[in-house]
Design an enzyme around this catalytic site. Structure first.
Site, PDB file in Angstrom:
ATOM      1  N   CYS A 119       0.843  -1.199   0.000  1.00 19.60           N
ATOM      2  CA  CYS A 119       0.000   0.000   0.000  1.00 19.60           C
ATOM      3  C   CYS A 119       0.882   1.255   0.000  1.00 19.60           C
ATOM      4  O   CYS A 119       2.040   1.217   0.340  1.00 19.60           O
ATOM      5  CB  CYS A 119      -0.869  -0.019   1.239  1.00 19.60           C
ATOM      6  SG  CYS A 119      -1.747  -1.582   1.418  1.00 19.60           S
ATOM      7  N   ASN A 134      -0.263  -0.460   6.172  1.00 19.21           N
ATOM      8  CA  ASN A 134       0.381  -1.207   5.091  1.00 19.21           C
ATOM      9  C   ASN A 134       0.964  -2.452   5.732  1.00 19.21           C
ATOM     10  O   ASN A 134       1.677  -2.365   6.720  1.00 19.21           O
ATOM     11  CB  ASN A 134       1.506  -0.365   4.470  1.00 19.21           C
ATOM     12  CG  ASN A 134       2.230  -1.118   3.343  1.00 19.21           C
ATOM     13  OD1 ASN A 134       1.686  -2.069   2.787  1.00 19.21           O
ATOM     14  ND2 ASN A 134       3.442  -0.704   3.031  1.00 19.21           N
ATOM     15  N   GLY A 135       0.625  -3.632   5.206  1.00 14.94           N
ATOM     16  CA  GLY A 135       1.211  -4.862   5.747  1.00 14.94           C
ATOM     17  C   GLY A 135       0.131  -5.877   6.092  1.00 14.94           C
ATOM     18  O   GLY A 135      -0.987  -5.821   5.593  1.00 14.94           O
ATOM     19  N   GLU A 179      13.433 -12.743 -22.736  1.00 14.69           N
ATOM     20  CA  GLU A 179      12.468 -11.630 -22.732  1.00 14.69           C
ATOM     21  C   GLU A 179      13.142 -10.300 -22.392  1.00 14.69           C
ATOM     22  O   GLU A 179      12.639  -9.254 -22.762  1.00 14.69           O
ATOM     23  CB  GLU A 179      11.298 -11.910 -21.801  1.00 14.69           C
ATOM     24  CG  GLU A 179      11.635 -12.068 -20.344  1.00 14.69           C
ATOM     25  CD  GLU A 179      10.391 -12.305 -19.487  1.00 14.69           C
ATOM     26  OE1 GLU A 179       9.292 -11.855 -19.858  1.00 14.69           O
ATOM     27  OE2 GLU A 179      10.507 -12.942 -18.437  1.00 14.69           O
ATOM     28  N   LYS A 209      13.964 -15.504 -18.806  1.00 14.23           N
ATOM     29  CA  LYS A 209      14.394 -14.150 -18.393  1.00 14.23           C
ATOM     30  C   LYS A 209      15.353 -13.559 -19.422  1.00 14.23           C
ATOM     31  O   LYS A 209      15.236 -12.403 -19.808  1.00 14.23           O
ATOM     32  CB  LYS A 209      15.049 -14.221 -17.010  1.00 14.23           C
ATOM     33  CG  LYS A 209      14.044 -14.361 -15.882  1.00 14.23           C
ATOM     34  CD  LYS A 209      13.299 -13.068 -15.687  1.00 14.23           C
ATOM     35  CE  LYS A 209      11.917 -13.133 -15.125  1.00 14.23           C
ATOM     36  NZ  LYS A 209      10.950 -13.941 -15.793  1.00 14.23           N
ATOM     37  N   HIS A 261      20.880 -36.955 -24.896  1.00 19.75           N
ATOM     38  CA  HIS A 261      19.823 -37.380 -25.848  1.00 19.75           C
ATOM     39  C   HIS A 261      19.663 -36.362 -26.975  1.00 19.75           C
ATOM     40  O   HIS A 261      18.671 -36.377 -27.691  1.00 19.75           O
ATOM     41  CB  HIS A 261      18.505 -37.563 -25.087  1.00 19.75           C
ATOM     42  CG  HIS A 261      18.581 -38.604 -24.030  1.00 19.75           C
ATOM     43  ND1 HIS A 261      18.641 -39.960 -24.285  1.00 19.75           N
ATOM     44  CD2 HIS A 261      18.686 -38.482 -22.682  1.00 19.75           C
ATOM     45  CE1 HIS A 261      18.749 -40.629 -23.149  1.00 19.75           C
ATOM     46  NE2 HIS A 261      18.774 -39.755 -22.157  1.00 19.75           N
ATOM     47  N   TRP A 312      -3.446  -2.059  -1.540  1.00 18.42           N
ATOM     48  CA  TRP A 312      -3.284  -3.249  -2.388  1.00 18.42           C
ATOM     49  C   TRP A 312      -3.864  -4.380  -1.557  1.00 18.42           C
ATOM     50  O   TRP A 312      -3.271  -4.807  -0.566  1.00 18.42           O
ATOM     51  CB  TRP A 312      -1.804  -3.473  -2.691  1.00 18.42           C
ATOM     52  CG  TRP A 312      -1.513  -4.706  -3.478  1.00 18.42           C
ATOM     53  CD1 TRP A 312      -1.155  -5.934  -3.001  1.00 18.42           C
ATOM     54  CD2 TRP A 312      -1.565  -4.846  -4.904  1.00 18.42           C
ATOM     55  NE1 TRP A 312      -0.981  -6.827  -4.018  1.00 18.42           N
ATOM     56  CE2 TRP A 312      -1.223  -6.203  -5.198  1.00 18.42           C
ATOM     57  CE3 TRP A 312      -1.873  -4.008  -5.936  1.00 18.42           C
ATOM     58  CZ2 TRP A 312      -1.182  -6.700  -6.501  1.00 18.42           C
ATOM     59  CZ3 TRP A 312      -1.817  -4.510  -7.246  1.00 18.42           C
ATOM     60  CH2 TRP A 312      -1.490  -5.825  -7.511  1.00 18.42           C
ATOM     61  N   ARG A 329       2.867   2.112  -7.344  1.00 18.43           N
ATOM     62  CA  ARG A 329       2.957   0.887  -6.527  1.00 18.43           C
ATOM     63  C   ARG A 329       1.808  -0.064  -6.842  1.00 18.43           C
ATOM     64  O   ARG A 329       1.821  -1.215  -6.425  1.00 18.43           O
ATOM     65  CB  ARG A 329       2.940   1.237  -5.041  1.00 18.43           C
ATOM     66  CG  ARG A 329       4.106   2.098  -4.574  1.00 18.43           C
ATOM     67  CD  ARG A 329       3.817   2.712  -3.220  1.00 18.43           C
ATOM     68  NE  ARG A 329       3.894   1.723  -2.167  1.00 18.43           N
ATOM     69  CZ  ARG A 329       4.968   1.583  -1.371  1.00 18.43           C
ATOM     70  NH1 ARG A 329       6.010   2.370  -1.525  1.00 18.43           N
ATOM     71  NH2 ARG A 329       5.000   0.669  -0.430  1.00 18.43           N
ATOM     72  N   LYS A 343       2.512  -6.811 -19.667  1.00 22.72           N
ATOM     73  CA  LYS A 343       2.574  -7.351 -18.309  1.00 22.72           C
ATOM     74  C   LYS A 343       1.492  -8.411 -18.114  1.00 22.72           C
ATOM     75  O   LYS A 343       1.696  -9.389 -17.428  1.00 22.72           O
ATOM     76  CB  LYS A 343       2.406  -6.237 -17.269  1.00 22.72           C
ATOM     77  CG  LYS A 343       2.503  -6.706 -15.830  1.00 22.72           C
ATOM     78  CD  LYS A 343       3.820  -7.386 -15.550  1.00 22.72           C
ATOM     79  CE  LYS A 343       3.904  -7.966 -14.155  1.00 22.72           C
ATOM     80  NZ  LYS A 343       5.108  -8.857 -14.005  1.00 22.72           N
ATOM     81  N   GLU A 352      13.253 -21.050 -16.417  1.00 28.07           N
ATOM     82  CA  GLU A 352      12.951 -19.657 -16.047  1.00 28.07           C
ATOM     83  C   GLU A 352      14.148 -18.765 -16.335  1.00 28.07           C
ATOM     84  O   GLU A 352      14.003 -17.652 -16.845  1.00 28.07           O
ATOM     85  CB  GLU A 352      12.559 -19.588 -14.568  1.00 28.07           C
ATOM     86  CG  GLU A 352      12.465 -18.192 -13.978  1.00 28.07           C
ATOM     87  CD  GLU A 352      11.408 -17.295 -14.648  1.00 28.07           C
ATOM     88  OE1 GLU A 352      10.641 -17.782 -15.498  1.00 28.07           O
ATOM     89  OE2 GLU A 352      11.387 -16.098 -14.339  1.00 28.07           O
TER      90      GLU A 352
HETATM   91  C1  AGP Z   1       7.303 -13.682 -17.140  1.00 31.37           C
HETATM   92  O1  AGP Z   1       8.481 -12.901 -16.915  1.00 31.37           O
HETATM   93  C2  AGP Z   1       6.397 -13.079 -18.198  1.00 31.37           C
HETATM   94  N1  AGP Z   1       6.040 -11.762 -17.892  1.00 31.37           N
HETATM   95  C3  AGP Z   1       5.223 -13.999 -18.547  1.00 31.37           C
HETATM   96  O2  AGP Z   1       5.759 -15.270 -18.878  1.00 31.37           O
HETATM   97  C4  AGP Z   1       4.165 -14.199 -17.437  1.00 31.37           C
HETATM   98  O3  AGP Z   1       4.698 -14.966 -16.397  1.00 31.37           O
HETATM   99  C5  AGP Z   1       2.977 -14.959 -18.050  1.00 31.37           C
HETATM  100  O4  AGP Z   1       2.448 -14.165 -19.096  1.00 31.37           O
HETATM  101  C6  AGP Z   1       1.878 -15.259 -17.028  1.00 31.37           C
HETATM  102  O5  AGP Z   1       1.374 -14.054 -16.523  1.00 31.37           O
HETATM  103  P1  AGP Z   1       0.432 -14.147 -15.206  1.00 31.37           P
HETATM  104  O6  AGP Z   1       1.277 -14.710 -14.115  1.00 31.37           O
HETATM  105  O7  AGP Z   1      -0.013 -12.738 -14.939  1.00 31.37           O
HETATM  106  O8  AGP Z   1      -0.714 -15.052 -15.553  1.00 31.37           O
END
Ligand code: AGP
Length: 619
Positions: free
Chosen positions: A2, A105-106, A495, A492, A511, A78, A30, A614, A488
């Site tokens: 928050c 907040n918390g 992307e 990273k 393999h 939040w 935020r 996002k 992962e």
């Molecule tokens: C991860 O860094 C990406 N932004 C993307 O893979 C993300 O995790 C995926 O689109 C799922 O999003 P969500 O967790 O909001 O469902």
């Protein structure tokens, strides 16, 4: 997390509301889902609060203006406990007379017990929040002490968890009192006016002279003073400093990017996700679990559906869930699951994982699962979003808003929430691992400090990243829970730095993928602990030997003290020892830092990578 703002100005001044609203606007980055303000006026405490964005609050204030005031507090929420509604928005009032207003907040971990005590005493609550419990306690303490600082000291002595509190009282004009434990609070020192904020962005437009409160401290501000005491009442001094960030940097807490800020918030994200999950006997309790315990006991299969990073969290979860609950667990990319004819029924639990709660692929998979008769449970970071609303049950992560497109703290919080679900199911269903739940919870409680140690030791990783800025391909290897970590790490890098990167199960090398190894090929290897019961440590060391013999540049993530990797590692990135299943919470961090640093070295936009959103709200 928050946003919090407090202000006390010269009594003749009446700009308190403007100052607080401006501060809340600076804290909008935020992320939040409701907002409110409280003013101390000649007629007492007046407040207004609305669900949604600040525009809703502004419209309400224009429709029904509040009286002039020189003392005010403001809050952007939040949601953690209770949906984002007008009633659950802050401030919350305490006592029958509503003379006290509080913002928070918390997470107050022991609010259930405190609320039951107040309910037994006839207190009527208007909201579902933990904050209102603190407001009611504070109103009673003020009636006892007639001093807002003493009342705050009385109340914080009873609260457990993480909290920043700000309070005002109608009988104490010209005073705002704040308290902090495990959640930030900063004082802004002005000329004849003083400020409080969850971070300096709240008041940077008015002063750059700040004082940071330490743990377990209470601050009282008036127009001409800022006095700090410890929770035991002894006087102390905060840490004074000059804020040399500009307003934009202040939004990122002084970090160059939101992603860097969010990487550094990971210890708190894990810690806050763990908060409030056990009852007084140490037994796991989960929120918003609207599936009967009997139904959960009869679950015969778990299917995890998610996308991207969230899917990799699900892959980590599979190892833990199967180990603790002995329930078969599948992990499916949501967009694949939806178009399959999966074998699921009324004894299947479909767990969706989503930071945004709006990913269309995942939402459609949840609906598909429901249509097929499965129970659905959402692990989500965003209160009130669509996927939790479409699910039979919800387990919220408490990572706070994640602004950077590349997910970091939400990923660790998702894994943590999956562990909680697995331990809860194990406890509920009894059997071998029911007793193990409490010892695992104890080990989980130690993880935030281990994550912090990794974050604090990333200097060499940053150097490697800058040195590799021109690399065109990086491979990532891992086994067991290290395999989704490798995936992962590759995601990273893809992307953020737009580099070809691929993650493999290390056992898969011979393999096929080993054909990719040529002299100088950089390869990250996530090495399991030498003490892992699965005995894979030796096999992964052999994998490192195989690729090193073919010229690979081996970048090894290994546990402190693991000497077996030394002869075959070009670089060793050390992480604290953890048990095998919890290791992703520490081994992921160097890969996040590496990708962010390499993208920065290439001059790329770390927070908003090209072509990405996002939240992918289209199929
Ligand atoms: C991860 O860094 C990406 N932004 C993307 O893979 C993300 O995790 C995926 O689109 C799922 O999003 P969500 O967790 O909001 O469902």
């Amino acid at each position: 997390m928050c946003g919090i703002v407090g202000y006390v100005g010269p009594s003749a001044d009446s700009r308190a509301l403007d100052v607080v609203m401006e501060g809340l606007a600076r804290l909008e980055y935020r992320g939040y889902d409701s907002a409110g303000v409280a003013l101390v006026t000649e007629d007492g405490v007046s407040s207004e609060k609305r669900a949604g964005k600040l525009g809703n609050l502004r419209a309400a204030l224009e429709e029904q203006p509040l009286p002039d005031a020189s003392t005010a507090i403001g809050h952007t929420r939040w949601a953690t406990h209770g949906a984002p509604t007008d009633e659950n928005a802050h401030p919350h009032h305490g006592g029958e007379d509503g003379k006290l207003a509080l913002i928070h907040n918390g997470i107050i971990e022991n609010f259930h017990a405190l609320k039951n005590e107040l309910l037994a005493d006839g207190v009527v609550f208007r909201s579902e929040t933990d904050t209102e419990v603190a407001a009611q306690l504070l109103a009673r303490a003020y009636d006892d002490t007639a001093d807002l600082t003493l009342a705050m000291l009385q109340v914080v002595a009873r609260l457990e968890g993480a909290f920043t509190l700000l309070a005002v009282h109608a009988d104490a004009p010209g005073v705002v009192v704040g308290a902090r434990r495990n959640s930030p609070l900063v004082v802004g020192i002005g000329e004849g006016e003083n400020f409080l904020g969850s971070d300096v962005a709240a008041f940077i437009g008015h002063t750059r002279e700040a004082v940071e409160l330490g743990q377990d401290e209470v601050v009282t501000i008036t127009p001409d003073s800022a006095t700090i005491v410890r929770f035991d009442g002894t006087p102390t001094e905060g840490k004074a400093y000059h804020v040399d960030w500009d307003a934009a940097a202040a939004e990122k807490g002084g970090y160059p990017t939101f992603m860097q800020k969010e990487i550094h918030e990971q210890p708190h994200a894990v810690q806050d996700t763990l908060l409030g999950r056990t009852d007084d006997e140490g037994r796991l309790v989960l929120d918003e679990l609207r599936i009967s315990e009997d139904d959960l006991r009869q679950v015969t299969k778990i299917v995890i559906v998610a996308c991207g990073t969230a899917a990799y969290a699900g892959m980590v979860a599979k190892y833990a869930l199967e180990h603790w609950t002995r329930i078969p667990c599948e992990v499916e990319l949501a967009h694949e699951f939806r178009y399959r004819d999966p074998v699921i029924d009324g004894h299947t639990l479909v767990v969706s994982i989503s930071q945004s709660g709006e990913t269309m692929d995942t939402l459609m998979a949840v609906k598909h699962a429901g249509d097929l008769g499965a129970h659905t449970l959402s692990i989500c970071n965003t209160h009130g979003s669509t996927i939790p609303r479409e699910s039979d049950a919800v387990l919220y992560t408490h990572a706070g808003p994640e602004i950077a497109v590349a997910s970091t703290k939400a990923f660790l919080a998702q894994i943590t929430a999956c562990y909680l679900l697995g331990l809860y199911l194990a406890q509920l269903r009894g059997g071998t691992y029911a007793d193990e739940a409490q010892s695992v919870m104890k080990e989980l409680a130690e993880v935030p400090e281990k994550i912090q140690r990794v974050i604090d030791s990333m200097g060499r990783v940053r150097e490697i990243a800058r040195f590799m800025a021109d690399t065109r391909s990086v491979l990532f290897l891992g086994r067991h829970v290290g395999y989704p970590v490798a995936l992962e790490g590759a995601l990273k890098l893809k992307e953020l730095a737009y580099i070809h990167a691929e993650g493999f199960a290390a056992g898969e090398l011979k393999h096929g993928p080993i054909a990719l190894i040529e002299p100088g090929q950089p390869v990250f290897i996530v090495v399991p602990s030498p003490s892992s019961e699965h005995g894979l440590h030796g096999k992964v060391v052999s994998n490192i030997q195989e690729i090193r013999a073919r010229g690979a540049r081996t970048l090894v993530i290994a546990e402190e003290g693991d000497e077996a990797v030394v002869p075959f590692a070009d670089e060793i990135i050390r992480v604290p020892a953890t048990s095998a299943l919890l290791a992703p919470l520490v081994t992921t961090v160097p890969l996040q830092v590496f990708a962010a640093e390499l993208a920065t070295a290439k001059g790329l936009d770390v927070d908003q990578p090209r072509n990405l959103a996002k939240s992918v709200t289209v199929e």
